[in-house]
Design an enzyme around this catalytic site. Structure first.
Site, short mmCIF file in Angstrom:
data_model
loop_
_atom_site.label_atom_id
_atom_site.label_comp_id
_atom_site.label_asym_id
_atom_site.label_seq_id
_atom_site.Cartn_x
_atom_site.Cartn_y
_atom_site.Cartn_z
N LYS A 246 -9.21 -1.13 -8.40
CA LYS A 246 -10.23 -1.68 -7.49
C LYS A 246 -11.47 -0.80 -7.49
O LYS A 246 -12.60 -1.31 -7.39
CB LYS A 246 -9.64 -1.82 -6.09
N CYS A 354 0.34 -5.01 -0.99
CA CYS A 354 1.11 -5.70 -2.02
C CYS A 354 2.52 -5.98 -1.48
O CYS A 354 3.53 -5.59 -2.06
CB CYS A 354 1.16 -4.91 -3.33
#
Length: 424
Positions: A246, A354
């Site tokens: 990211k 996640c």
């Protein structure tokens, strides 16, 4: 082509050693594979990793087949050797090579060598009858400690679809550096912009790796940064950043990124990828709860159960039992509250995990919305063409599951929400 005896032995020995650590010591592969695999060649290391993942994905099936030929469970090391042999044989492995190699592995064990005859007898029976029985067995299910809360959350039909994706494993997804040409890789362009390779081979040998044209990142893991939509010149904070996909996305967009993680070892991978891709970010090794300052945007990928990554990490539900999840949920709430304090008025925060557990996603955002009167859920998600309507949750976040895009190979389970801070 016939396999070299030493190569087969080395890879299988390492596989059983990894299974012993995961199933006997409750350790994740990421925690122990460097130690176990360090003396293997690159080819043998890759083979041992592949075999270990195959056994873990098919553990229920292997145990079902073995139960027909064992009066009682042998010691764990022997049982893991039998599991490996069973999975290989039922997948079409050559009986002579598999049986002899696994028997020799057990024979050389200083405590369990006397059980080599049992191993030989059982695996010869499996070689004869196992493949037919294997084809009749159901898709392996997650352990009950995890399956029950997921069925409660998403329903039995969705759980079965997720388990089918878990069994199939994960293809390789890549995120391209802006302007890079990835046509030489072939692959499938996903609606979100990731490139998916179904038979990638060695990552570092793929076209564009050395040139820094792309980095490995599951399609779902690439979506939170897309939702944040960092702009050139913005100051952006990436909390719990490692291994850094990211950060790379936001740096490639031209943002001034500060990447924070408590693990220096994991941050080293980020440094390597920044150098390879010729991107830049400020890296800080430290506790996310101790960071100060004000930023235009913050991305918090909070520590979580990682239950959304099982299709890539089938060791997780076997090594863990859910203990400690309560502490993680409390930590997520603390991190979300602290991250919110770092967002400038008029700025935004993307919270993500996640995880497939609503307590780590939807519930956290619902609680935060009640706690902070200057917080609202942004509308960015509903404007993104690749976000399907069914992914939008009641509170306005985005829920991803492994069975989404299942015909394409699925995706990691993720939750994300764009949170907007009121301007002064």
């Amino acid at each position: 082509m016939a396999e070299r005896p030493s190569a087969a032995t080395d890879a299988r020995r390492a596989t059983v050693a990894l299974l012993d650590k995961v199933l006997g010591e409750g350790r994740l592969m990421a925690e122990c594979q460097t130690q176990v695999l360090e003396r293997l060649s690159g080819e043998d290391r890759a083979r041992a990793q592949r075999l270990t993942l195959e056994v873990l994905r098919n553990l229920e099936r292997a145990d079902k087949i073995l139960a027909q030929h064992l009066r009682k469970a042998p010691p764990l090391h022997v049982r893991n050797a039998l599991r490996l042999g069973t999975v290989e044989l039922c997948a079409g492995g050559a009986a002579h090579g598999v049986v002899n190699d696994v028997v020799n592995l057990v024979a050389r064990h200083r405590r369990h060598g006397a059980l080599k005859g049992l191993v030989n007898a059982v695996l010869r029976k499996v070689a004869s009858d196992g493949p037919t029985e294997w084809a009749r067995l159901r898709v392996p299910r997650l352990p009950k400690w995890l399956r029950k809360p997921l069925v409660d959350a998403w329903g039995a039909e969705a759980m079965a679809a997720m388990e089918a994706v878990h069994l199939a494993g994960a293809p390789l997804d890549l995120t391209a550096k802006p302007g890079a040409d990835l046509s030489a890789l072939g692959g499938e362009a996903l609606p979100s912009g990731s490139l998916r390779l179904h038979d990638a081979g060695q990552v570092s040998a793929l076209p564009g790796f050395k040139a820094g044209d792309w980095w490995v990142q599951d399609a779902a893991a690439a979506m939170p940064a897309k939702l944040l939509n960092a702009q050139a010149g913005e100051t952006v904070l990436d909390l719990c950043a490692a291994p850094g996909g990211k950060t790379l996305q936001m740096a490639a967009a031209g943002a001034e990124v500060t990447a924070v993680d408590v693990s220096e070892g994991r941050l080293e991978r980020l440094r390597e990828n920044l150098a390879r891709t010729d991107l830049s970010a400020t890296i800080v090794t430290g506790d996310a709860l101790e960071i100060t300052g004000q930023f235009d945007a913050v991305l918090l990928d909070a520590p979580c159960s990682a239950t959304g990554t099982i299709r890539r990490h089938p060791d997780l539900p076997q090594a863990k039992d859910g203990a400690g999840f309560g502490e993680l949920i409390e930590l997520q709430a603390q991190m979300l509250a602290h991250a919110w304090s770092l967002v400038k008025p008029g700025g935004r925060l993307v919270y993500c995990t996640c995880s497939l557990l609503p307590d780590e996603g939807e519930c956290q955002v619902e609680d935060a919305l009640d706690m902070f009167p200057d917080m609202s859920v942004g509308t960015q998600a509903s404007t993104l063409e690749w976000v399907e309507q069914g992914w939008i949750t009641e509170e306005g976040g985005v829920r991803l599951r492994p069975d989404y895009w299942g015909d394409r190979g699925g995706m990691d389970g993720f939750y994300m929400a764009e949170l907007r801070k009121a301007a002064d």
